[in-house]
Scaffold this motif. Structure first.
Motif, PDB file in Angstrom:
ATOM      1  N   GLY A 134       1.474  -1.091   0.211  1.00  0.00           N
ATOM      2  CA  GLY A 134      -0.166  -0.064   0.084  1.00  0.00           C
ATOM      3  C   GLY A 134       0.791   1.349  -0.170  1.00  0.00           C
ATOM      4  N   LYS A 135       1.976   1.312   0.526  1.00  0.00           N
ATOM      5  CA  LYS A 135       2.936   2.532   0.791  1.00  0.00           C
ATOM      6  C   LYS A 135       4.259   2.641  -0.508  1.00  0.00           C
ATOM      7  CE  LYS A 135       2.465   2.976   4.595  1.00  0.00           C
ATOM      8  NZ  LYS A 135       3.037   2.896   6.556  1.00  0.00           N
ATOM      9  N   GLY A 136       3.907   2.324  -1.736  1.00  0.00           N
ATOM     10  CA  GLY A 136       5.214   2.321  -2.230  1.00  0.00           C
ATOM     11  C   GLY A 136       5.983   0.848  -2.994  1.00  0.00           C
ATOM     12  N   TYR A 137       7.163   1.216  -2.702  1.00  0.00           N
ATOM     13  CA  TYR A 137       8.002   0.463  -2.565  1.00  0.00           C
ATOM     14  C   TYR A 137       8.316  -0.450  -1.297  1.00  0.00           C
ATOM     15  CZ  TYR A 137       8.991   3.143  -6.733  1.00  0.00           C
ATOM     16  OH  TYR A 137       9.029   4.250  -8.216  1.00  0.00           O
ATOM     17  N   LYS A 138       8.232  -1.733  -1.402  1.00  0.00           N
ATOM     18  CA  LYS A 138       8.217  -2.301   0.197  1.00  0.00           C
ATOM     19  C   LYS A 138       7.657  -3.950  -0.296  1.00  0.00           C
ATOM     20  CE  LYS A 138       5.630  -2.362   4.316  1.00  0.00           C
ATOM     21  NZ  LYS A 138       6.068  -4.054   4.611  1.00  0.00           N
ATOM     22  N   ALA A 139       8.659  -4.292   0.625  1.00  0.00           N
ATOM     23  CA  ALA A 139       9.339  -5.956   0.530  1.00  0.00           C
ATOM     24  C   ALA A 139       8.923  -6.955   1.039  1.00  0.00           C
ATOM     25  CB  ALA A 139      10.755  -5.664   0.478  1.00  0.00           C
ATOM     26  N   VAL A 140       7.753  -8.106   0.230  1.00  0.00           N
ATOM     27  CA  VAL A 140       7.364  -8.575   1.552  1.00  0.00           C
ATOM     28  C   VAL A 140       7.287 -10.066   1.798  1.00  0.00           C
ATOM     29  CG1 VAL A 140       4.451  -7.210   0.917  1.00  0.00           C
ATOM     30  CG2 VAL A 140       5.971  -9.529  -0.844  1.00  0.00           C
ATOM     31  N   TYR A 141       8.735 -10.692   1.045  1.00  0.00           N
ATOM     32  CA  TYR A 141       9.045 -11.215   1.785  1.00  0.00           C
ATOM     33  C   TYR A 141      10.325 -11.198   2.655  1.00  0.00           C
ATOM     34  CZ  TYR A 141       6.563 -13.910  -2.763  1.00  0.00           C
ATOM     35  OH  TYR A 141       6.064 -14.397  -3.322  1.00  0.00           O
ATOM     36  N   HIS A 142       9.733 -12.105   3.277  1.00  0.00           N
ATOM     37  CA  HIS A 142      11.011 -12.905   3.966  1.00  0.00           C
ATOM     38  C   HIS A 142      11.438 -13.917   3.545  1.00  0.00           C
ATOM     39  CE1 HIS A 142       8.716  -9.644   6.004  1.00  0.00           C
ATOM     40  NE2 HIS A 142      10.174  -9.475   6.808  1.00  0.00           N
ATOM     41  N   PHE A 143      13.206 -14.770   5.120  1.00  0.00           N
ATOM     42  CA  PHE A 143      13.597 -15.873   5.269  1.00  0.00           C
ATOM     43  C   PHE A 143      12.527 -16.762   4.714  1.00  0.00           C
ATOM     44  CE2 PHE A 143      17.952 -13.686   4.546  1.00  0.00           C
ATOM     45  CZ  PHE A 143      17.935 -13.946   2.884  1.00  0.00           C
ATOM     46  N   ASP A 144      12.186 -17.166   5.792  1.00  0.00           N
ATOM     47  CA  ASP A 144      11.182 -18.268   5.956  1.00  0.00           C
ATOM     48  C   ASP A 144      10.170 -18.400   5.082  1.00  0.00           C
ATOM     49  OD1 ASP A 144      11.968 -18.207   8.399  1.00  0.00           O
ATOM     50  OD2 ASP A 144      10.015 -17.108   9.663  1.00  0.00           O
ATOM     51  N   ILE A 196      25.306  -7.409  -4.510  1.00  0.00           N
ATOM     52  CA  ILE A 196      25.121  -9.494  -4.158  1.00  0.00           C
ATOM     53  C   ILE A 196      24.642  -9.296  -6.239  1.00  0.00           C
ATOM     54  CG2 ILE A 196      23.719 -11.031  -3.194  1.00  0.00           C
ATOM     55  CD1 ILE A 196      23.169  -9.132  -1.049  1.00  0.00           C
ATOM     56  N   LEU A 197      25.287 -10.442  -6.627  1.00  0.00           N
ATOM     57  CA  LEU A 197      24.416 -10.909  -7.991  1.00  0.00           C
ATOM     58  C   LEU A 197      23.550 -11.921  -7.121  1.00  0.00           C
ATOM     59  CD1 LEU A 197      24.626 -10.549 -10.926  1.00  0.00           C
ATOM     60  CD2 LEU A 197      25.959 -12.039 -10.790  1.00  0.00           C
ATOM     61  N   ILE A 198      22.552 -12.344  -7.915  1.00  0.00           N
ATOM     62  CA  ILE A 198      21.589 -13.464  -7.671  1.00  0.00           C
ATOM     63  C   ILE A 198      21.415 -14.384  -8.819  1.00  0.00           C
ATOM     64  CG2 ILE A 198      19.829 -14.764  -6.882  1.00  0.00           C
ATOM     65  CD1 ILE A 198      19.142 -12.613  -5.214  1.00  0.00           C
ATOM     66  N   ASN A 199      22.080 -15.427  -9.403  1.00  0.00           N
ATOM     67  CA  ASN A 199      21.700 -15.871 -10.729  1.00  0.00           C
ATOM     68  C   ASN A 199      20.812 -17.151 -10.508  1.00  0.00           C
ATOM     69  OD1 ASN A 199      23.116 -17.968 -12.695  1.00  0.00           O
ATOM     70  ND2 ASN A 199      23.087 -16.426 -13.112  1.00  0.00           N
ATOM     71  N   GLY A 200      20.149 -17.520 -11.626  1.00  0.00           N
ATOM     72  CA  GLY A 200      19.305 -18.755 -11.300  1.00  0.00           C
ATOM     73  C   GLY A 200      18.668 -18.884 -12.737  1.00  0.00           C
ATOM     74  N   ASP A 201      17.675 -20.236 -12.901  1.00  0.00           N
ATOM     75  CA  ASP A 201      16.327 -19.766 -13.598  1.00  0.00           C
ATOM     76  C   ASP A 201      15.367 -19.298 -13.595  1.00  0.00           C
ATOM     77  OD1 ASP A 201      18.490 -20.561 -15.343  1.00  0.00           O
ATOM     78  OD2 ASP A 201      17.837 -23.444 -14.881  1.00  0.00           O
ATOM     79  N   THR A 202      14.217 -18.960 -14.457  1.00  0.00           N
ATOM     80  CA  THR A 202      13.518 -18.922 -13.849  1.00  0.00           C
ATOM     81  C   THR A 202      12.746 -19.107 -13.063  1.00  0.00           C
ATOM     82  OG1 THR A 202      11.405 -16.926 -15.636  1.00  0.00           O
ATOM     83  CG2 THR A 202      11.968 -19.283 -16.566  1.00  0.00           C
ATOM     84  N   GLY A 203      12.536 -18.535 -12.671  1.00  0.00           N
ATOM     85  CA  GLY A 203      10.817 -19.280 -11.463  1.00  0.00           C
ATOM     86  C   GLY A 203      11.437 -19.608 -10.782  1.00  0.00           C
ATOM     87  N   THR A 204      12.674 -18.941  -9.941  1.00  0.00           N
ATOM     88  CA  THR A 204      13.896 -20.597  -9.253  1.00  0.00           C
ATOM     89  C   THR A 204      13.737 -19.742  -7.493  1.00  0.00           C
ATOM     90  OG1 THR A 204      15.513 -19.428  -9.935  1.00  0.00           O
ATOM     91  CG2 THR A 204      15.493 -21.547  -9.841  1.00  0.00           C
ATOM     92  N   GLY A 205      13.094 -18.187  -7.675  1.00  0.00           N
ATOM     93  CA  GLY A 205      13.140 -17.758  -6.849  1.00  0.00           C
ATOM     94  C   GLY A 205      13.983 -16.754  -6.017  1.00  0.00           C
ATOM     95  N   LYS A 206      14.528 -15.697  -7.564  1.00  0.00           N
ATOM     96  CA  LYS A 206      15.431 -14.796  -7.059  1.00  0.00           C
ATOM     97  C   LYS A 206      14.701 -13.793  -6.339  1.00  0.00           C
ATOM     98  CE  LYS A 206      16.471 -14.690 -11.636  1.00  0.00           C
ATOM     99  NZ  LYS A 206      15.493 -16.126 -12.766  1.00  0.00           N
ATOM    100  N   GLU A 207      13.475 -13.275  -6.788  1.00  0.00           N
ATOM    101  CA  GLU A 207      13.094 -12.007  -6.141  1.00  0.00           C
ATOM    102  C   GLU A 207      12.575 -11.866  -4.714  1.00  0.00           C
ATOM    103  OE1 GLU A 207      10.619  -9.677  -8.486  1.00  0.00           O
ATOM    104  OE2 GLU A 207      10.368  -8.775  -6.544  1.00  0.00           O
ATOM    105  N   ILE A 208      12.988 -13.671  -4.449  1.00  0.00           N
ATOM    106  CA  ILE A 208      11.683 -14.224  -2.822  1.00  0.00           C
ATOM    107  C   ILE A 208      13.655 -13.448  -2.305  1.00  0.00           C
ATOM    108  CG2 ILE A 208      11.110 -15.690  -0.775  1.00  0.00           C
ATOM    109  CD1 ILE A 208       9.173 -17.023  -3.013  1.00  0.00           C
ATOM    110  N   ILE A 209      14.498 -13.883  -2.371  1.00  0.00           N
ATOM    111  CA  ILE A 209      15.807 -14.278  -2.354  1.00  0.00           C
ATOM    112  C   ILE A 209      15.769 -12.216  -1.742  1.00  0.00           C
ATOM    113  CG2 ILE A 209      17.866 -14.403  -1.841  1.00  0.00           C
ATOM    114  CD1 ILE A 209      16.473 -17.294  -1.875  1.00  0.00           C
ATOM    115  N   ALA A 210      15.709 -11.177  -3.300  1.00  0.00           N
ATOM    116  CA  ALA A 210      16.244 -10.234  -3.117  1.00  0.00           C
ATOM    117  C   ALA A 210      15.669  -9.885  -1.955  1.00  0.00           C
ATOM    118  CB  ALA A 210      16.172  -9.401  -4.015  1.00  0.00           C
ATOM    119  N   GLN A 211      14.312 -10.136  -1.893  1.00  0.00           N
ATOM    120  CA  GLN A 211      13.215  -9.127  -0.911  1.00  0.00           C
ATOM    121  C   GLN A 211      13.629  -9.759   0.100  1.00  0.00           C
ATOM    122  OE1 GLN A 211       8.995  -8.814  -1.341  1.00  0.00           O
ATOM    123  NE2 GLN A 211       9.042  -8.836  -3.589  1.00  0.00           N
TER     124      GLN A 211
END
Ligand SMILES: Nc1ncnc2c1ncn2[C@@H]1O[C@H](COP(=O)(O)OP(=O)(O)OP(=O)(O)O)[C@@H](O)[C@H]1O
Length: 644
Positions: free
Chosen positions: A316-326, A352-367
């Motif tokens: 709701g407030k612009g740029y916010k990360a919603v995922y955690h390592f859990d 940090i550089l994250i390498n991985g195929d599409t859909g492997t969770g790169k954005e989850i990790i970044a957030q």
């Protein structure tokens, strides 16, 4: 069925009556109108207004009519047979009346190059000397008389009044015969059919244009808007009718179209929409036969190209990360180590550089890294570098000052680096950016300060940088497509996410988690997977990784009436995915004997395209193949019926 509305414009009463008779004989319902040179345009317009699909015009009228009506026209001229008939009559007359034929000459008075050529050819073949008088309708009596006196033996003429001919020379008219008339009707029908096919294609094309979420505007060379889809109307808060009333519509005034219309350049400009939202507009020249005949504008709401859209929706407030390592589910030892490393990386400020195929969770990790870091209170700005055209990406990343380029906002604009100040910027698909942006990016990452486009102020930014890619960056470096220095800067800390197929042990826990999450979202009972279904889940290659797994489970949950998933159910859902892949990924047959049999038959059938070949390859009879595929199809349609 729609009937073609064909009308014929005839030059005189004689022809009109003949045409009416012929059409009646042929059972053709064609309207015949008679016109003189004076009223032909008015008559053509009337016929067009009354709904004629096509006009057949006597050749003498065709040019004038073609330029005044918007419907297609067919030019009616004497055909080869008609010329032949005139020539033959001439020959007969000569044979009867002249002893010496060597000096004989024939005047063929016709209009139209192809007819003149044909006439010359025919008279040559039949051994007559020819004087061709072309453009007959334009030729006056004096001209005709002069030519006829030069060749006093005979004349076969079309469209020449006999009274023009002197000295008692006979006239054998080359008139439009039944074959030429019939040919013109056929041509007219073909034109109507082609017009209908084009109109259908146009409708289809317009439906596609309406279906897309992008705004699309077409402009002709006079800067008149010729088409605008609903998405564009909505974004620009205008309508096609409104816009068309003035030549340069308000929003077009913000775009310098000269570069595109005069120099054929493709440009990207920023615009402000009707709701003051930022728009990205790509202006592409429309080139036909080497000539720029207009331009096409595709307009996107700038926010859609940022991945932060979901965070706006969720946070709701612009740029916010919603995922955690859990939220990152894994039972794989190597991935657990990756997560542990990521947690460590979150404690430092290095890139940090994250390498991985599409859909492997790169954005989850970044957030998750962002939320685990000291920057968690700041913004998380994710940008998909592949989704933005180069010049727009540059201005969005680094911002711009007023006047930096056409369409720049009055007060300039903060770039995403500035907006991510005190937080993290996530540069997804980093492997897709151009070398010139790479150079600029390198400076920002090294110095943690930016300069807006068109500006001269250095602005310091305190930003954590996480980049991600599915590409092999060292390979891009070797090809000269990625800067080595940037790669080293970006990859101070590296994380590698394994494809799902390489961590089978993750499948059960991911299925469990996704199944329950989706059941809660869709208000459904969680699915139960049969043993064959588990077998398939575990052995499938999952080219789309966890994202594909999520969508397969969601599809099953929506399509299935009950909640027990069989091997067959799963294969069908996966099969529809395989159909769309052309990368050779195959589902290894598994499941019950019957399921395996069906799978094999289907694969071989797909490859051979023939029941006979399939039977030969599999060593069974064609009848058995037919029987088995029929059973399979019945089961499939039962499944489909259930789905509906
Ligand atoms: N280990 C995991 N645990 C739970 N969900 C996951 C996991 N990995 C991926 N997902 C889910 O899969 C989907 C894709 O994840 P994500 O967007 O992070 O992938 P990505 O690697 O960034 O993909 P792309 O490169 O295509 O953008 C998301 O819905 C995410 O929730």
């Amino acid at each position: 069925m729609q009937t073609d509305k064909i009308a014929l414009i005839a030059p005189n009463q004689d022809f009109t009556l003949r045409a009416v008779d012929l059409f009646r004989d042929w059972g053709e319902r064609i309207h015949v109108a008679m016109a003189s040179g004076k009223d032909v345009i008015a008559i053509a317009q009337q016929l067009s207004e009354k709904g004629a699909d096509v006009l057949i015009c006597y050749a003498t009228f065709d040019e004038a009519v073609k330029t005044t009506v918007s419907i297609p026209t067919v030019s009616l001229r004497p055909g080869v047979l008609d010329i032949l008939r005139g020539v033959q009559q001439t020959k007969n007359w000569l044979a009867e009346n002249k002893e010496e034929q060597d000096n004989t000459k024939l005047v063929v008075g016709l209009s139209g190059d192809s007819i003149v050529d044909n006439a010359t050819l025919i008279t040559d073949i039949v051994g007559l000397k020819t004087k061709v008088l072309s453009g007959v309708p334009a030729a006056g009596p004096d001209e005709i008389a002069a030519i006829v006196s030069e060749v006093p033996n005979i004349a076969a003429l079309e469209n020449v009044q006999p009274e023009f001919i002197t000295n008692g020379i006979p006239v054998f008219p080359v008139a439009v015969g039944r074959e030429a008339l019939l040919q013109s009707v056929r041509q007219a029908r073909e034109l109507v059919a082609a017009g209908r096919a084009n109109a259908a294609k146009l409708k289809q094309f317009q439906a596609i244009m309406e279906f897309t979420g992008e705004g699309i505007v077409a402009i002709d060379s006079r800067r008149q808007i010729t088409y605008m889809n609903h998405a564009a109307e909505k974004m620009l808060k205008t309508s096609e009718e409104q816009v068309n009333t003035n030549l340069a519509a308000a929003f077009l005034a913000d775009i310098n179209l000269d570069d595109t219309l005069h120099y054929g350049q493709t440009r990207i400009v920023s615009l402000t929409g009707g709701d003051q939202q930022a728009l990205a507009c790509r202006v592409v020249p429309m080139i036909v036969g080497g000539q720029t005949i207009g331009a096409v504008l595709t307009i996107t709401e700038a926010q859609f190209v940022y991945k932060d859209k979901w965070s706006k929706d969720h946070g709701g407030k612009g740029y916010k990360a919603v995922y955690h390592f859990d939220d990152f589910i894994t039972a794989n030892a190597s991935m657990k180590e990756t997560i542990a490393a990521a947690k460590n990386y979150a404690g430092v400020d290095s890139t940090i550089l994250i390498n991985g195929d599409t859909g492997t969770g790169k954005e989850i990790i970044a957030q998750s890294i962002h939320n685990y870091s000291r920057r968690s209170g700041g913004p998380f700005v994710a940008v998909n570098c592949a989704a933005l055209p180069e010049s727009l990406l540059e201005s969005e990343l680094f911002g711009y000052e007023y006047g930096a380029f056409t369409g720049a906002r009055k007060n300039g604009k903060k770039g995403l680096f500035e907006q991510a100040d005190q937080g993290t910027i996530f540069l997804d698909e980093i492997g897709e950016i151009s070398l010139s942006i790479q150079a600029r990016l390198l400076r920002v990452i090294q110095q943690r300060e930016i300069m807006r486009i068109g500006g001269d102020k250095i602005i310091p930014v305190d930003v954590g940088v996480i980049a991600a890619t599915h590409r092999d960056l060292p390979e891009l470096i070797a090809k000269g497509l990625f800067r080595r220095d940037l790669y080293h800067r970006l990859s101070i800390l590296r994380l590698k996410l394994l494809p799902l197929a390489a961590r089978q042990e993750d499948i059960p826990c991911l299925v469990e988690k996704i199944n329950h999450k989706l059941a809660a979202k869709l208000l459904k009972r969680p699915l139960q997977f049969s043993a064959p279904a588990w077998n398939i889940l575990n052995r499938y290659q999952w080219p789309g990784n966890v994202r594909e797994l999520e969508s397969v489970i969601e599809r099953l949950m929506i399509l299935k009436q009950d909640y027990v998933v069989t091997g067959n159910d799963l294969e069908r859902v996966l099969d529809s995915d395989c159909d769309r892949q052309d990368d050779g990924i195959r589902l290894v047959p598994k499941g019950t004997m019957q399921e395996m049999e069906q799978s094999i038959i289907r694969q071989v059938l797909q490859e051979t395209g023939s029941h006979e070949h399939t039977a030969k390859i599999l060593g069974i009879s064609t009848t058995t193949i037919w029987r088995k595929t029929r059973t399979f199809q019945n089961e499939r349609s039962n499944f489909k019926m259930k789905e509906e």
